[in-house]
Design an enzyme around this catalytic site. Structure first.
Site, short mmCIF file in Angstrom:
data_model
loop_
_atom_site.label_atom_id
_atom_site.label_comp_id
_atom_site.label_asym_id
_atom_site.label_seq_id
_atom_site.Cartn_x
_atom_site.Cartn_y
_atom_site.Cartn_z
N VAL A 592 43.70 1.50 -41.59
CA VAL A 592 44.81 1.69 -42.53
C VAL A 592 45.71 0.46 -42.44
O VAL A 592 46.14 0.07 -41.36
CB VAL A 592 45.63 2.95 -42.20
CG1 VAL A 592 46.72 3.15 -43.25
CG2 VAL A 592 44.74 4.18 -42.12
N LYS A 665 43.04 7.54 -45.74
CA LYS A 665 44.03 6.81 -44.93
C LYS A 665 45.18 7.72 -44.53
O LYS A 665 45.67 7.65 -43.39
CB LYS A 665 44.55 5.60 -45.71
CG LYS A 665 43.51 4.49 -45.89
CD LYS A 665 44.06 3.36 -46.74
CE LYS A 665 43.04 2.23 -46.89
NZ LYS A 665 43.53 1.13 -47.75
#
Length: 821
Positions: A592, A665
């Site tokens: 992420v 994410k």
């Protein structure tokens, strides 16, 4: 199991035997010390041996020590001699009766009684004459017992007394009379039966019993390996390999997974407790591999001794020997000194200063040798402490560090070995445990080798490798990181001696071979490093499914791959639990935000005691670019095709517009914050209408104008409110523990923190107990090969900082092999 099946299991057919390479297995005293130990050895033989192999055994447990005690009591003519002999008989009889059926036990017990009667006669009448014959009984009893147990439970077996074939010149030199010994050995062999041979004992050219000295069974094993052209010799002991110091004395000793032949030979010469001084001599010019492994943990990779590259040559170890003699004489200067050093195999010498270091039992021989030179000699008790490694004599920094480690110790001298593989400090006082530990720490504190395998050689993988040479030379904690594997979806290059980082991609193109997971795990399960790191830069879901077996093998993972961290809850928890149980580290900061430290920030808040209540932001660089750029001046579809042409979107832009990447994410960050969440718990707005979902990529691109009306209307509505449209992710947990999570296209005020970003930027907003009214914001590029590769290097440094001081606990099982002869 009946005998017919046993023979079939062991491939005993004479024609089949020729198809199998011979292996030699030696079991030391601690490996045979008790009923449980013997049963463990039997199982190792069942699993690892074939019927044409050769098994070499030491005396059971402390039997040799007991025989030495009997010998010394006989010399002193003590009243307790008979009691000691009977105690030894009882101990051996107990092993026999617990391991064998009644008939076999009765037979061996009768033979034992005859042996005890013979021992008693010798020790009462002529103990000095029969010392070697007395000591030989330990190995004879051990071989006889193991052979009987194997014949009952595993396969046809017989024991072989090495004195029936193994001839040496004398007990001082222990040089094998090869032709005579080999011929007699061949005559002793029996077809279709497993040979159990006594270690440690032999005969001299006059036919008298002799011993090969401390750890002599190792020497016996390699002698037999040379006779049989064995492929492998395995020395089974109570420690799972050779360590950088004796782990019984130095708790911080580390396993040396691979040891160059010359270094191993030097360790044996200087008295390493695992290796006999002559162990390597018989197989030096052969292709036989030597392994040291633990019979208590047979599945744990031990130490391999052989020919290796630069990584193995960097290893250092420290060894010591007390109770030695420093002999000083004019005759030890110049050529005569060189001759004396060779004749007495001196542990250390200086032919300019005129001294040699010898074992105590050599003092008389040195005196007699010097008598012929008519020179005086002085003898002084001493000890040696040595640092051993490949060509350390030629490494000035090693010598300087060694002398610095000894700066508070009074040393008579520091000398080089003839082999150039050791630096030897001669001490007038015994080497203490404290000194050994201090010197070991100074010499090996930075010697922790970490292997690294890079999976995924696309744009980011290539950039990671391009950055690697500078990182390895400039970051101290990466000093002992070695690139040892490169993996693509179809090919792999694995080199345990290291891959030259400056030529990694070229070498991969030239040398990579096809592989499957079985081959990959075969190597990864037996890697010769203190730690192994896999850097996963693939987008592959199938590769992420290898994480579990990686963790089960204690392998660490740095992942840019989002699949594992966003897998179904049960699978994800299994990965977390398995990595923890096997002490595997799992870092995924780049899953992420590319190189942005959002995962680090979340981890730090959790570790510090804060409570995260909300995570939100713009997590997609692609969607960031699209909605930061989209102002209605061109249709949305035109902008989308432009982004595709620039490589900003995935090859199929629907992957970005679906919001699935953002959804994963958000799940990863929520889990990192400590919340138990599944992908299905996160609502997701897909920006691709149903009419475009089932089309091929080319059909979708040709029909992309169907997106324009929706986005134009959304933009107009936002403009009318003095606002903008952004694709955001949001997760929150209220004070009652209720969770809310969604990814969607949202209308935000133009003054909002998410409204004015540099196109492609990611932004992460964290609210917590400490950051409630004024949230913590992390912003920056959320994509790009440089920042993502940089984020992977950040994870690599962080992981190595955790690993550099990690030490494996050395588990000593069974008894110490002080009598492993």
């Amino acid at each position: 199991m009946n005998q017919t099946n046993v023979v079939e299991q062991f491939s005993a057919d004479k024609n089949q035997l020729a198809k199998h390479a011979t292996n030699v297995h030696k079991f030391g005293g601690s490996s045979l010390a008790s009923v449980q130990c013997v049963e463990r050895v039997v199982e190792i033989i069942r699993q690892h041996c074939q019927i044409n192999d050769v098994i070499v055994v030491s005396a059971n447990g402390d039997t040799t020590d007991a025989l030495f005690d009997i010998y010394h009591q006989a010399l002193a003519q003590t009243d307790s001699l008979s009691t000691q002999i009977l105690a030894l008989q009882d101990q051996q009889a107990s092993l026999i009766n617990q391991l064998l059926n009644a008939a076999s036990a009765a037979r061996l017990t009768m033979q034992l009684a005859e042996d005890i009667e013979q021992i008693t006669q010798w020790m009462v009448s002529k103990p000095v004459q029969y010392e070697a014959d007395l000591l030989a009984y330990g190995e004879v009893w051990s071989a006889r017992l193991l052979s009987s147990v194997l014949s009952e439970t595993v396969c046809p077996s017989y024991y072989l007394d090495a004195r029936d074939f193994l001839v040496i010149n004398n007990q001082v030199d222990c040089f094998v009379e090869r032709d005579e010994s080999l011929q007699q050995f061949k005559e002793c062999l029996k077809a279709n039966q497993l040979a159990i041979v006594t270690g440690y004992i032999c005969k001299d050219i006059e036919g008298k019993s002799c011993t090969l000295g401390r750890n002599g069974s190792d020497y016996s094993a390699t002698i037999l390996a040379s006779f049989t052209a064995a492929t492998n010799v395995t020395l089974w002991t109570d420690v799972d390999g050779i360590y950088s110091a004796d782990p019984r004395v130095v708790p911080q000793a580390r396993k040396l997974h691979r040891l160059p032949n010359g270094v191993a030979k030097e360790l044996g010469r200087l008295g390493n407790p695992v290796l006999h001084a002559k162990t390597l001599q018989p197989i030096t010019a052969t292709d036989t591999h030597l392994h040291v492994a633990s019979s208590f943990d047979p599945d744990v990779p031990g130490t391999e001794i052989g020919k290796f590259g630069q990584i193995a040559k960097q290893e250092l170890s420290v060894t010591y020997t007390n109770d030695l003699i420093l002999a000083q004489s004019e005759s030890f200067v110049g050529d005569s000194g060189i001759q004396a050093e060779r004749v007495f195999n001196a542990l250390g010498a200086d032919t300019r200063a005129g001294f040699i270091v010898i074992k105590q039992e050599q003092q008389k021989g040195v005196s007699q040798w010097l008598a012929a030179h008519d020179t005086e000699v002085s003898f002084t008790p001493c000890a040696i402490l040595a640092v051993v490694g490949h060509n350390v004599v030629e490494q000035g920094q090693v010598k300087a560090r060694f002398k610095r480690a000894l700066r508070h110790q009074s040393c008579f001298s520091v000398v080089n070995s003839q082999s150039a593989h050791s630096l030897i400090a001669i001490l007038i006082n015994p080497c203490t445990t404290e000194l050994l530990n201090n010197v070991h720490h100074e010499m090996t504190k930075d010697a922790r080798h970490i292997g690294m395998v890079v999976a995924g050689l696309g744009n980011i993988g290539q950039r990671f490798l391009e950055m690697l040479p500078a990182q390895l030379t400039s970051i101290a904690v990466l000093e002992n990181v070695h690139l040892v594997g490169l993996i693509s979806s179809r090919k792999a290059l694995v080199n345990t001696d290291g891959i030259e980082v400056n030529q990694a991609l070229e070498l991969f193109a030239e040398q990579a071979q096809s592989y499957d997971n079985e081959l990959l795990f075969s190597w990864l399960s037996n890697h010769p490093y203190d730690e192994l790191i896999v850097v996963d830069i693939t987008p592959s879901e199938s590769f992420s499914q290898l994480y579990l077996p990686f963790f089960q093998r204690g392998i660490h993972i740095i992942g840019a791959n989002k699949w594992a961290a966003s897998s179904p809850t049960e699978e994800y928890q299994c990965l977390v639990d398995t990595s923890r149980d096997n002490k595997s580290i799992w870092l995924g900061n780049t899953t992420v935000g590319a190189g942005l430290p959002v995962n680090y920030a979340i981890e730090d808040l959790n570790r510090s005691g804060d409570n995260i209540t909300e995570l939100s932001g713009i997590f997609s660089g692609t969607l960031s670019w699209l909605f930061q750029t989209y102002d209605g001046s061109v249709p949305f579809s035109t902008l989308l095709l432009d982004a595709l042409a620039q490589g900003i979107t995935e090859p199929d832009p629907r992957e970005d517009l679906s919001g699935r990447d953002v959804q994963r994410k958000l799940l990863i960050l929520a889990r990192a914050a400590g919340f138990n969440l599944s992908l299905s718990d996160i609502s997701r707005q897909d920006l691709v209408p149903d009419t475009l979902q089932s089309l091929s990529t080319q059909e979708f691109l040709a029909s992309a104008e169907q997106l324009d009306t929706f986005f134009a209307q959304a933009l107009d509505d936002a403009n009318n409110k003095n606002a903008c449209i952004r694709y955001i992710a949001n997760f929150s947990a209220d004070q009652h523990g209720k969770l809310h999570a969604e990814v969607k296209l949202a209308v935000l005020p133009n003054t909002h923190a998410f409204a004015n970003l540099t196109p492609c930027d990611n932004i992460f907003q964290i609210k917590s107990g400490w950051y409630q009214d004024n949230p913590l914001i992390i912003r920056g590029p959320g994509a790009g090969r440089d920042v993502t590769a940089g984020g992977l290097h950040s994870d690599l440094v962080a992981m190595c900082q955790q690993l550099v001081n990690r030490r494996s606990v050395v588990k000593l099982k069974g008894i110490e092999e002080n009598n492993d002869v």
